[in-house]
Each structure stands twice: as C-alpha cells, then as structure tokens.
Design a protein around this motif. Structure first.
Motif, short mmCIF file in Angstrom:
data_model
loop_
_atom_site.label_atom_id
_atom_site.label_comp_id
_atom_site.label_asym_id
_atom_site.label_seq_id
_atom_site.Cartn_x
_atom_site.Cartn_y
_atom_site.Cartn_z
N ILE A 143 -1.85 -2.06 9.56
CA ILE A 143 -1.79 -1.44 8.84
C ILE A 143 -2.33 -0.87 7.63
O ILE A 143 -2.19 -1.65 6.55
CB ILE A 143 -0.46 -0.75 8.65
CG1 ILE A 143 0.60 -0.44 10.50
CG2 ILE A 143 -0.29 0.78 7.94
CD1 ILE A 143 1.93 -0.44 10.87
N SER A 144 -3.58 0.14 7.37
CA SER A 144 -3.54 0.07 6.19
C SER A 144 -3.34 1.46 5.01
O SER A 144 -4.17 1.00 4.03
CB SER A 144 -5.06 0.06 6.51
OG SER A 144 -6.05 0.96 6.88
N ASN A 145 -2.71 2.77 5.91
CA ASN A 145 -2.79 3.59 5.13
C ASN A 145 -1.41 4.63 5.63
O ASN A 145 -1.19 4.12 7.03
CB ASN A 145 -3.49 4.65 5.04
CG ASN A 145 -3.61 5.58 4.03
OD1 ASN A 145 -3.72 6.14 2.47
ND2 ASN A 145 -3.31 6.91 4.44
N LEU A 146 -0.60 5.42 4.78
CA LEU A 146 0.49 6.23 5.95
C LEU A 146 0.13 7.03 4.76
O LEU A 146 0.10 7.34 4.02
CB LEU A 146 1.80 5.04 5.64
CG LEU A 146 2.23 4.09 5.27
CD1 LEU A 146 3.83 3.89 5.17
CD2 LEU A 146 2.11 3.92 7.76
N ILE A 191 0.30 7.21 10.24
CA ILE A 191 0.09 5.74 10.04
C ILE A 191 -1.43 5.30 10.44
O ILE A 191 -1.82 5.61 12.14
CB ILE A 191 0.70 4.86 11.09
CG1 ILE A 191 2.35 5.77 10.84
CG2 ILE A 191 0.60 3.62 11.12
CD1 ILE A 191 3.07 5.00 11.65
N THR A 192 -2.25 4.63 9.96
CA THR A 192 -3.36 4.15 10.32
C THR A 192 -3.86 2.80 9.61
O THR A 192 -3.27 2.06 9.18
CB THR A 192 -4.18 4.72 9.02
OG1 THR A 192 -4.81 6.55 8.40
CG2 THR A 192 -5.85 4.42 9.58
N VAL A 248 -1.29 1.00 2.51
CA VAL A 248 -0.27 -0.35 2.49
C VAL A 248 -1.26 -1.89 3.16
O VAL A 248 -2.81 -1.40 2.92
CB VAL A 248 0.52 0.10 3.20
CG1 VAL A 248 1.53 1.42 2.77
CG2 VAL A 248 0.33 0.61 4.78
N GLU A 249 -0.93 -2.95 3.48
CA GLU A 249 -1.29 -3.41 3.80
C GLU A 249 0.09 -4.37 4.46
O GLU A 249 0.34 -5.49 4.53
CB GLU A 249 -1.80 -4.76 3.00
CG GLU A 249 -2.83 -4.48 1.91
CD GLU A 249 -4.02 -5.57 0.79
OE1 GLU A 249 -2.85 -6.75 1.72
OE2 GLU A 249 -4.30 -5.44 0.92
N ILE A 250 0.28 -3.52 5.86
CA ILE A 250 0.85 -3.90 6.73
C ILE A 250 1.03 -4.80 7.83
O ILE A 250 0.28 -3.69 8.63
CB ILE A 250 2.63 -3.43 6.83
CG1 ILE A 250 3.59 -2.58 5.17
CG2 ILE A 250 4.11 -3.29 7.81
CD1 ILE A 250 4.02 -1.77 5.90
#
Length: 386
Positions: free
Chosen positions: A306-309, A337-338, A301-303
C-alpha cells in the motif's frame, strides 16, 4: 444469461485481438516515419456490499461477486487520435456497452476537437466525486455523462473553455418511435422522451501560483422530443463550480439549476421524466436545483504494497421545485487504498429518497416518499487496472 455474457466476452476478446494485430500492420505499410501508436488497458473489478434495507442480505452477511471487466484503447497517428472504452457488466446491469468512444484531432498543444461518444462539458470533470458510487449528480446524467456529438476544447495556462453540440444520446436501435435503450453507462433521458440537438458551453479560470484554484461556469440547452405527441420541448441547465487541486487536499463544490419542459400528452404528467442506465429506468423530477460538496485528503504510506490512502466525504442535495415532492440526499464517506495497480474503494454510502440506496427504486428521485428514512450500504470494490 451466462451464454449471453460469454458471447459478449468472446466478442470483446476478438475485437481486442483485431486492434492489436491491425495497428502494427498499418504501421509497417505507412510511408511516413511516424507510425500509428496504440495503447491498450483495462480493468477487472469485484464488489462486496451489505445493505441496510435488504433483510436476506443482512442474514447472509452481505454478498461478494463480479462487478465489471473493461477494455480501454488509445491510439494516435500524427495529429489524429482515438479514445475508446468498452465495459462488460452482468446481464442484470445492462450487459456490454460502450462507455465512451471518440476520434480527435489536435490542432496544437492547446486546441483539439472530439467527434463521437464524448463527455458532455457541464460541471466538474471528469468526476464530481471521489468514491465508487459517484455523487448525486451522476444519477441525473450530470456527472461523467457521454453523448453523441462534436466538442472543441481550448486549454491554456490560465483559461479552459469547451464548446459542444450533441445530436442525441447514444442511439442503439434507430427506430422511428423506438425508446432509448437503458443499457448504457451514463444516465440519459429515456422512456417516451429523447434528448436531441443539445448545445453546451463551459469556461474555467485557473487561479493561484500553481493554478490550484479552478473557478468555472457551465451552460447547456437542448430539445426533448416526445414520441407520442411528436413535439419538441426543451431543457436547460446552469452550473457554477469550483475545485481546489492541492498536493494532498482536493475540494469540489458545485451548484446547478436544471429545468426540463416536456411536450407530453394531456394524460401524462410533465412534472417527471424517465432516466435510464445499467439496463433499467426510473423517474426524475423535471425541475430541481442540485448542490454538492466533496472533500478528500491523500496520505502517502508504506504499508506492505500500500502506497497511498485517500480519505473522502462526498455530499449531494437535490432540491426539487415541486412543493409536494420530497427532496433527495446522498452522502458517501470512505477511503481509496492504492496498492500498485490494485485500487480498493471502501465506502459507507447513505441515501434519503435515493433510488440506488433503499426505498422505492421507481420514484425516489421524482415525487419521493415523505415517510422515507435514511438507508445505507457498506461497499468494498476491488479492481485491478492495467
């Protein structure tokens, strides 16, 4: 307790400073072109939890506090290398102790040897889980367990095997009849029994074009020395395990047969034994089968940062051999959450006859409680890893 914790912290900082300054000096003194290398890392973690069986905690809306601080060191010189990790918990959870620490020698790209406090090659490694709580295997010393010994590893394109001998679990006091100190990271036999002279063998075959399917088997056999009778019983285990290492999916499946045969005094039951870690001990059934299934799915993801769930569900079932013992269960649903170097585990951990998830801490993993009910803990662990 605060003074003790502060003293341990100072010792940790001084030891780290010694490593930082001593390695460059050694590098300058060597006549070889290849210099010693040292890589330092660590983590600082905090934890929030809300437990279904703690009425006062529910009234407060949960508790948030310090979890752990650790230092990692990886060093090498030519074909010799070290790997060490020291952890500092609160005094109530065992204080400071070495999680792992071994010296290795690499023969070539496929073969190496480790000596010291090294991970036992049994079952899925390094972890049989995706969550912060581990799987049920961890609480019987069958996941990410480390003991004192020597291990040989061969890891090639399609085959991996490990052979090891462990003299004992980490020994901290060296007394003639001293019980194992439960201030440790991974669970070991404790109380009036001690693990001695354990042999391990593990084999993995890697299937598929990208070796995504890893099918393996593990065996172990060792002694259990009783401090009262001065006699040695034995324990043995057998495991079948499978792991799928996909680009986004990960699946871990495992079955174990575990048997402890104790040489206890006539007045002491040989149906249960004590295990200890984090400064406390509890009972575990001497004989049981253990089954687990863990599945995760990574979603890039790109939040913001945050790059990864990574969503997961990890399940474990302890089938005890004694008919009048109640079985134990554990299930953890959550997400990792990374965010750069920050890793956050959000877990809903449920347990039935589970010492760390409600009920009676002392004997949930042994005789259990036939009137037990499922208990749950909502947990958030936030860590900065460097």
């Amino acid at each position: 307790m605060e003074k003790t914790l502060l003293l341990q912290f100072y010792r940790l900082i001084l030891g780290t400073a010694f490593l930082i300054f001593s390695f460059p000096i050694l590098a300058q003194e060597t006549k070889d072109s290849e210099k010693p290398k040292l890589k330092l890392g660590g983590a600082l973690r905090f934890n929030y939890n809300l437990s279904s069986w703690k009425e006062g905690q529910k009234d407060r809306g949960g508790d948030f506090g310090y979890d752990m601080f650790r230092i990692n060191a990886e060093g090498s010189y030519k074909s010799v290398f070290i790997n060490a990790e020291y952890r500092l918990y609160s005094e109530a959870f065992g204080g400071g102790f070495l999680k792992q620490g071994w010296i290795g020698y690499k023969f070539n790209q496929e073969d190496q040897i480790h000596i010291g406090l090294t991970q036992i090659p049994f079952g899925l490694q390094q972890y049989n889980s995706h969550n912060w709580f581990f799987n049920l295997t961890y609480y019987m010393g069958l996941e990410d367990d480390h003991d004192m010994g020597i291990k040989y590893i061969h890891d090639s394109d399609r085959i991996q095997y490990q052979l090891a001998f462990f003299k004992n679990a980490e020994e901290l006091q060296f007394g003639s009849t001293t019980e194992v100190d439960p201030s440790r990271y991974s669970y070991d036999i404790a109380g009036r029994n001690k693990e001695i002279n354990q042999f391990n063998g593990k084999f993995i075959y890697k299937l598929g074009k990208d070796r995504q399917h890893q099918l393996g088997t593990s065996v172990q056999y060792g002694g259990i020395y009783n401090l009262d009778t001065k006699e040695t019983g034995n324990h043995h285990g057998f495991a079948l395990h499978y792991e799928f290492l996909g680009e986004k999916w990960n699946v871990k499946a495992q079955g174990m047969i575990i048997d402890h045969n104790l040489k206890t005094p006539d007045t002491i039951s040989d149906k249960v034994l004590q295990f200890g870690a984090y400064g406390a001990t509890y009972e575990v059934a001497a004989k049981f089968n253990l089954y687990s299934l863990a599945i995760s799915r990574r979603v890039p993801v790109e939040i913001g940062p945050i790059s990864n769930l990574e969503f997961y569900n990890d399940f474990g079932f302890m089938d005890k051999a004694e008919d009048d013992f109640e079985d134990s269960y554990m299930n953890v649903t959550g997400v990792l959450i990374t965010s750069g170097n920050v890793y956050t585990y959000i877990d809903y951990a449920a347990g039935y006859n589970h010492s760390w998830l409600g009920g009676n801490f002392v004997d949930d993993f042994s005789k259990g409680n036939p009137d037990a009910k499922w208990e749950a803990r909502f947990n958030i662990n936030i860590g900065y890893y460097f």
